[in-house]
Design an enzyme around this catalytic site. Structure first.
Site, PDB file in Angstrom:
ATOM      1  N   GLY A  82      -4.767  -3.800   8.088  1.00 40.43           N
ATOM      2  CA  GLY A  82      -5.693  -2.690   8.238  1.00 40.43           C
ATOM      3  C   GLY A  82      -6.604  -2.794   9.443  1.00 40.43           C
ATOM      4  N   ARG A  99     -14.767  -6.292   1.730  1.00 44.55           N
ATOM      5  CA  ARG A  99     -13.866  -5.919   2.831  1.00 44.55           C
ATOM      6  C   ARG A  99     -13.167  -4.584   2.518  1.00 44.55           C
ATOM      7  NH1 ARG A  99      -8.170  -4.631   3.524  1.00 44.55           N
ATOM      8  NH2 ARG A  99      -7.658  -5.060   5.684  1.00 44.55           N
ATOM      9  N   VAL A 100     -13.156  -3.715   3.497  1.00 39.96           N
ATOM     10  CA  VAL A 100     -12.445  -2.442   3.370  1.00 39.96           C
ATOM     11  C   VAL A 100     -11.494  -2.345   4.555  1.00 39.96           C
ATOM     12  CG1 VAL A 100     -12.678   0.071   3.391  1.00 39.96           C
ATOM     13  CG2 VAL A 100     -14.341  -1.322   2.146  1.00 39.96           C
ATOM     14  N   GLY A 101     -10.261  -1.967   4.289  1.00 37.42           N
ATOM     15  CA  GLY A 101      -9.272  -1.845   5.362  1.00 37.42           C
ATOM     16  C   GLY A 101      -9.105  -0.413   5.837  1.00 37.42           C
ATOM     17  N   ASP A 102      -7.941  -0.143   6.379  1.00 37.96           N
ATOM     18  CA  ASP A 102      -7.672   1.175   6.954  1.00 37.96           C
ATOM     19  C   ASP A 102      -7.387   2.253   5.911  1.00 37.96           C
ATOM     20  OD1 ASP A 102      -5.239  -0.373   6.393  1.00 37.96           O
ATOM     21  OD2 ASP A 102      -4.223   1.459   7.020  1.00 37.96           O
ATOM     22  N   THR A 161       0.845  -1.191   0.000  1.00 37.77           N
ATOM     23  CA  THR A 161       0.000   0.000   0.000  1.00 37.77           C
ATOM     24  C   THR A 161       0.880   1.241   0.000  1.00 37.77           C
ATOM     25  OG1 THR A 161      -1.761  -1.064   1.212  1.00 37.77           O
ATOM     26  CG2 THR A 161      -1.635   1.337   1.407  1.00 37.77           C
ATOM     27  N   THR A 186       0.523   1.434   6.670  1.00 40.14           N
ATOM     28  CA  THR A 186       0.398   0.256   5.818  1.00 40.14           C
ATOM     29  C   THR A 186       0.449  -0.968   6.741  1.00 40.14           C
ATOM     30  OG1 THR A 186       1.351  -0.980   3.961  1.00 40.14           O
ATOM     31  CG2 THR A 186       2.889   0.232   5.337  1.00 40.14           C
ATOM     32  N   GLY A 187      -0.007  -2.086   6.228  1.00 40.65           N
ATOM     33  CA  GLY A 187      -0.021  -3.291   7.055  1.00 40.65           C
ATOM     34  C   GLY A 187      -1.433  -3.753   7.330  1.00 40.65           C
TER      35      GLY A 187
HETATM   36  N1  ASP Z   1      -3.389  -1.582   4.934  1.00 41.90           N
HETATM   37  C1  ASP Z   1      -3.880  -2.299   3.791  1.00 41.90           C
HETATM   38  C2  ASP Z   1      -5.247  -2.863   4.114  1.00 41.90           C
HETATM   39  O1  ASP Z   1      -5.441  -3.380   5.200  1.00 41.90           O
HETATM   40  C3  ASP Z   1      -3.029  -3.422   3.342  1.00 41.90           C
HETATM   41  C4  ASP Z   1      -1.574  -3.192   3.187  1.00 41.90           C
HETATM   42  O2  ASP Z   1      -1.016  -2.168   3.566  1.00 41.90           O
HETATM   43  O3  ASP Z   1      -0.954  -4.089   2.630  1.00 41.90           O
HETATM   44  O4  ASP Z   1      -6.097  -2.841   3.251  1.00 41.90           O
END
Ligand code: ASP
Length: 293
Positions: free
Chosen positions: A207, A181-184, A153, A204-205
């Site tokens: 979410g 699904r929706v992340g951060d 990301t 990132t990471g």
């Molecule tokens: N933060 C992103 C999410 O959870 C994923 C990522 O950074 O790889 O959608």
């Protein structure tokens, strides 16, 4: 009045070209938000990046759905979630911010807004991401515990010649995620937050973990209390670690920039780096990790 520490651009991961593009745009006088959108577009259009834009991994049903948000120096923001067929979703988030009375649009509504504003429909599922998906389908194993290195990301923060700060964050989210699904990343305060009096942060990471602690907002508030960007990123990662016994099984990484042009980054697992464009030089900075020792 111009700001002597500016311009500065930072972004998650080693996205050299994206950060360089933003840095050069800032040097040429572009405003912080437009420079951030220009920078992240490099990765949205990079089909080799499998977690941003075109070429992003699909959800478990084979559909590529993208999420993005932007936040400007005056506190305005825009976001899009679960968008199909549009590559430059950070630019689309800016359209939501500027052309609608809303902050966030989802799915078809966001896609229709894109077409009305001249965006072209594109096939986001590339041959190689489809092949990887077909391979995944053989086991269809879905584990929310994800590959610690498999995050690309792009979250970006820019400070322009006037010292104004803005940011953008764009992603295809977790590979083979559940439909919807929706992340951060598109959530203002989680994947990105900017306060022009203090600074900005991006994430990132995993979410879900970032959202539970509203990570980017937390970092900006910690900077407001006097912490440096580095100290604020460390405390936000520690907040997650202290509340989740499972923390060794996922990655979370933050970057931050304050109004003095100081930057910081921190993560759970070693392997994360941020790019920093400052004084005309684009540098890859390996992030210290909580699990480094
Ligand atoms: N933060 C992103 C999410 O959870 C994923 C990522 O950074 O790889 O959608």
């Amino acid at each position: 009045m111009t700001n002597k520490t500016a311009p500065v651009a930072i972004c998650t991961w080693g996205f050299t070209k994206a950060n360089q593009a933003a840095g050069e745009a800032l040097e040429s006088g572009m405003a912080a938000l437009d420079a951030a959108i220009k920078g992240v577009a490099v990765e949205e259009e990079n089909i080799k990046n499998t977690t941003v834009g075109k070429g992003g991994a699909p959800d478990r049903e084979g559909n590529v759905t993208l999420d993005a948000c932007v936040m400007d120096s005056n506190g305005d923001c825009g976001a899009v979630v679960c968008v199909e067929n549009i590559t430059n979703v950070a630019a689309l988030a800016k359209v939501v911010m500027e052309e609608t009375p809303h902050v966030m649009l989802a799915g078809k509504g966001a896609e229709e807004l894109a077409y009305k504003n001249g965006f072209q429909a594109e096939q986001l599922l590339t041959d190689s991401s489809e092949a990887a998906y077909r391979e995944w389908l053989k086991t269809s194993e879905y584990k929310p515990i994800i590959n610690i290195e498999n995050h690309d990301t792009i979250g970006m923060l820019c400070m322009d010649q006037y010292g104004d700060i803005a940011g953008a964050c764009t992603t295809s989210g977790l590979s083979y995620k559940m439909k919807g699904r929706v992340g951060d990343s598109p959530i203002i305060g989680s994947g990105l937050f900017v306060d022009n009096e203090i600074g900005g942060a991006a994430a990132t990471g995993m979410g879900e973990e970032i959202m539970k602690t509203v990570g980017s907002f937390l970092i900006v508030e910690l900077m407001r209390q006097g912490k440096t960007p580095q100290e604020a990123c460390e405390e936000a990662v520690q907040r997650i670690i202290s509340r989740n016994k499972n923390f060794k099984n996922f990655q979370v990484a933050y970057i931050a920039l304050n109004i003095k042009g100081e930057t910081g980054s921190y993560c759970i697992h070693p392997g994360f780096a941020m790019m920093q464009y400052k004084d005309g030089v684009n540098t890859r900075i390996t992030s210290v990790a909580a699990l480094d020792s």
